[in-house]
Design a protein around this motif. Structure first.
Motif, PDB file in Angstrom:
ATOM      1  N   PRO A  87       7.070  -3.689 -10.459  1.00 46.15           N
ATOM      2  CA  PRO A  87       7.893  -3.657  -9.244  1.00 46.15           C
ATOM      3  C   PRO A  87       7.422  -4.701  -8.237  1.00 46.15           C
ATOM      4  O   PRO A  87       6.258  -5.087  -8.219  1.00 46.15           O
ATOM      5  N   GLU A  88       8.342  -5.145  -7.416  1.00 49.39           N
ATOM      6  CA  GLU A  88       7.994  -6.082  -6.351  1.00 49.39           C
ATOM      7  C   GLU A  88       7.044  -5.398  -5.359  1.00 49.39           C
ATOM      8  O   GLU A  88       7.228  -4.221  -5.023  1.00 49.39           O
ATOM      9  N   PRO A  89       6.040  -6.105  -4.899  1.00 49.72           N
ATOM     10  CA  PRO A  89       5.166  -5.509  -3.879  1.00 49.72           C
ATOM     11  C   PRO A  89       5.914  -5.275  -2.571  1.00 49.72           C
ATOM     12  O   PRO A  89       6.820  -6.039  -2.218  1.00 49.72           O
ATOM     13  N   GLU A  90       5.531  -4.218  -1.880  1.00 47.26           N
ATOM     14  CA  GLU A  90       6.197  -3.857  -0.628  1.00 47.26           C
ATOM     15  C   GLU A  90       5.503  -4.521   0.554  1.00 47.26           C
ATOM     16  O   GLU A  90       4.277  -4.663   0.566  1.00 47.26           O
ATOM     17  N   PRO A  91       6.256  -4.920   1.557  1.00 46.25           N
ATOM     18  CA  PRO A  91       5.619  -5.482   2.762  1.00 46.25           C
ATOM     19  C   PRO A  91       4.862  -4.395   3.517  1.00 46.25           C
ATOM     20  O   PRO A  91       5.045  -3.199   3.264  1.00 46.25           O
ATOM     21  N   ALA A  92       4.021  -4.818   4.430  1.00 51.59           N
ATOM     22  CA  ALA A  92       3.306  -3.850   5.263  1.00 51.59           C
ATOM     23  C   ALA A  92       4.315  -3.042   6.068  1.00 51.59           C
ATOM     24  O   ALA A  92       5.266  -3.592   6.619  1.00 51.59           O
ATOM     25  N   PRO A  93       4.152  -1.721   6.132  1.00 51.77           N
ATOM     26  CA  PRO A  93       5.130  -0.903   6.844  1.00 51.77           C
ATOM     27  C   PRO A  93       4.990  -1.037   8.359  1.00 51.77           C
ATOM     28  O   PRO A  93       3.956  -1.464   8.870  1.00 51.77           O
ATOM     29  N   THR A  94       6.050  -0.670   9.052  1.00 47.65           N
ATOM     30  CA  THR A  94       5.959  -0.537  10.503  1.00 47.65           C
ATOM     31  C   THR A  94       5.132   0.702  10.802  1.00 47.65           C
ATOM     32  O   THR A  94       5.381   1.780  10.251  1.00 47.65           O
ATOM     33  N   LEU A  95       4.133   0.546  11.655  1.00 45.57           N
ATOM     34  CA  LEU A  95       3.214   1.649  11.929  1.00 45.57           C
ATOM     35  C   LEU A  95       3.386   2.116  13.364  1.00 45.57           C
ATOM     36  O   LEU A  95       2.919   1.458  14.306  1.00 45.57           O
ATOM     37  N   PRO A  96       4.051   3.255  13.565  1.00 46.25           N
ATOM     38  CA  PRO A  96       4.174   3.786  14.921  1.00 46.25           C
ATOM     39  C   PRO A  96       2.795   4.120  15.478  1.00 46.25           C
ATOM     40  O   PRO A  96       1.958   4.698  14.789  1.00 46.25           O
ATOM     41  N   ASN A 120       0.863  -1.179   0.000  1.00 45.54           N
ATOM     42  CA  ASN A 120       0.000   0.000   0.000  1.00 45.54           C
ATOM     43  C   ASN A 120       0.903   1.233   0.000  1.00 45.54           C
ATOM     44  O   ASN A 120       1.353   1.675   1.060  1.00 45.54           O
ATOM     45  N   PRO A 121       1.190   1.798  -1.166  1.00 43.03           N
ATOM     46  CA  PRO A 121       2.153   2.903  -1.248  1.00 43.03           C
ATOM     47  C   PRO A 121       1.777   4.117  -0.412  1.00 43.03           C
ATOM     48  O   PRO A 121       2.656   4.774   0.158  1.00 43.03           O
TER      49      PRO A 121
END
Length: 497
Positions: free
Chosen positions: A162-171, A17-18
């Motif tokens: 492009p390769e899909p991105e993993p879920a980001p770290t969410l503070p 999810n960009p």
């Protein structure tokens, strides 16, 4: 701590999810928000089946964010005003969202982006739902494509996505950000309860939908894995046309709501092929990925022709002599699956029960409406819009204009699907008909496709009386085909003179 708003729309996932990744960059506090504003769709507000799915998808997203210490802020109202109020309440200095390509949303988002930037807020949009955005694929002369095959070739020439991105770290948001002030009707943290959006039907007609679907990001991943693990690629080239078997991925509603993205699907297919040298799997993968390409093509056409959902791309069809249906009896019979044509009725009943219909059958029921009944394709488009869980403005418009012969890369109008021959070819035993038109299940398989052709003795022996247990055909297939061709001749003549 600085904060950024992530405005969720039809991108209801955390992985790849960009917009979410950009909002969370550099350890910023993230304020996830969903704004319910159906009026902003300008006449294309989601239908009943889509709203049912949206409710449960938002439930899943809420739970996924809560597991990471973040509440999903749900609001209803004017999107710009809601975002401006959240910016003021939280001190957020940036808003991120993923692009939509419906004409009304393009206009809205451009206005919102400019308004936010004018007040000093960074506003950024991203691509989460397409492999190639509509303006990035052009013909050699710089125009848009009208045919799928050259369009898809051009897409493939652009290389692997492009390769899909993993879920980001969410503070986790700070306490000050978590407690949002709001008007009456919001909960103690300033959030609109999901139930307040009233997305679920007042009368519970959705039991069969609950039995067949798991909305949400986890459900999308499970659906993809089920398809791939059941040799979906190896058999896709043949099974995809057989409505009685589970030969398709059934990912369309998950893709529409952004619970999974096309890059994720693409990568999963490539990983599966890496360990599989079977020729059938590779052929099936090419056919399957071309369906992702067809979805891309739909958005390409809609972007370049924003009136596509209402107006025929081929202007000759604006004057097509549609049949009169003053009391709506023909349309109603089609909608209810009571046409007396078994494959058509099976498809329409599957749609109403499950919110979905096999793609081969979609073409057949569409052809029957537009050509045998000679009713406008817009009537079918509207019914699908309300009843499909995967109702998508781009894909729905492309499909209906394809079958009507008026759209991009459309089937010629004179190509009229014969529902009896289609049923005999792709469901020889009539298993699909038996499942959705159980009245006909008692008949021998060869008579399920066209019961009006069965001997009276066979019908009587199996307890079927046409006109009582199952309707007579509301139209003669041969005569209506000839009438459709004659109607088509009327719009051909001016262009040829």
């Amino acid at each position: 701590m600085s904060a950024a708003i992530c405005w969720f729309r039809r991108d209801l996932r955390l992985t790849d999810n960009p917009a979410l990744a950009a909002a969370a960059r550099d350890g910023r506090a993230v304020i996830p928000v969903y704004i319910h504003a159906p009026a902003e769709a300008e006449g294309w507000a989601p239908g009943g089946a889509s709203n049912w799915w949206l409710h449960h998808s938002l439930e899943a997203l809420t739970a996924a964010l809560a597991a990471r210490g973040l509440p999903l802020v749900i609001r209803a109202g004017d999107s710009l005003l809601v975002l401006q109020a959240l910016v003021e309440a939280t001190g957020a200095d940036a808003v991120h969202w993923n692009r939509l390509y419906d004409p009304a949303f393009i206009r809205r988002d451009m206005a919102i982006k400019q308004a936010l930037r004018d007040q000093g807020v960074a506003a950024h949009s991203h691509n989460a739902s397409l492999l190639n955005e509509p303006w990035t694929v052009q013909t050699g002369t710089g125009s848009d494509y009208k045919a799928f095959t050259p369009f898809w070739r051009a897409c493939r020439r652009q290389g692997e996505p492009p390769e899909p991105e993993p879920a980001p770290t969410l503070p986790a948001a700070s306490a000050g950000i978590r407690a949002l002030p709001g008007a009456s009707g919001l909960d103690e943290a300033g959030h609109e309860p999901l139930q307040a959006l009233q997305l679920l039907p007042g009368v519970d007609w959705a039991a069969s939908l609950r039995d067949r679907w798991i909305p949400g990001e986890a459900g999308a991943g499970e659906q993809l894995e089920t398809f791939l693990n059941n040799d979906g690629l190896a058999h896709y080239a043949t099974r995809r046309d057989q409505p009685a078997v589970a030969g398709t991925s059934r990912l369309s509603p998950h893709l529409h709501f952004g619970e999974i993205g096309p890059r994720q699907v693409w990568q999963a297919v490539q990983h599966r092929l890496a360990g599989d040298s079977d020729a059938d799997s590779r052929e099936g993968a090419d056919r399957f990925l071309a369906e992702i390409g067809w979805r891309e093509f739909a958005h390409h056409v809609l972007y370049h022709h924003p009136d596509f959902p209402e107006q025929p791309l081929n202007p000759r069809f604006a004057d097509f002599p549609w049949q009169e249906d003053p009391d709506g009896a023909l349309l109603t019979a089609w909608q209810r699956g009571e046409t007396g044509i078994p494959l058509v009725d099976a498809g329409m009943r599957e749609l109403y029960a499950t919110g979905w219909m096999h793609n081969r059958v979609r073409m057949v029921v569409g052809s029957f409406l537009v050509k045998n009944l000679r009713l406008p394709w817009q009537a079918g488009e509207a019914w699908f819009w309300d009843t499909l869980v995967d109702a998508d403005l781009a894909s729905n418009s492309l499909g209906w204009q394809w079958v009507a012969g008026s759209g991009a890369d459309a089937a010629p109008y004179f190509r009229i699907f014969n529902p009896v021959r289609q049923s005999e070819r792709f469901d020889p035993r009539g298993d699909y008909i038996a499942r959705w038109v159980p009245t006909l299940a008692a008949l021998p398989p060869k008579h399920r496709h066209a019961p009006w052709e069965a001997p009276e003795s066979v019908l009587a022996d199996h307890g079927v009386t046409l006109g009582q247990h199952y309707p007579h055909p509301i139209v003669d297939l041969k005569a209506s085909r000839q009438a459709a061709l004659a109607a088509f001749e009327q719009i051909k003549k001016p262009a040829e003179s």
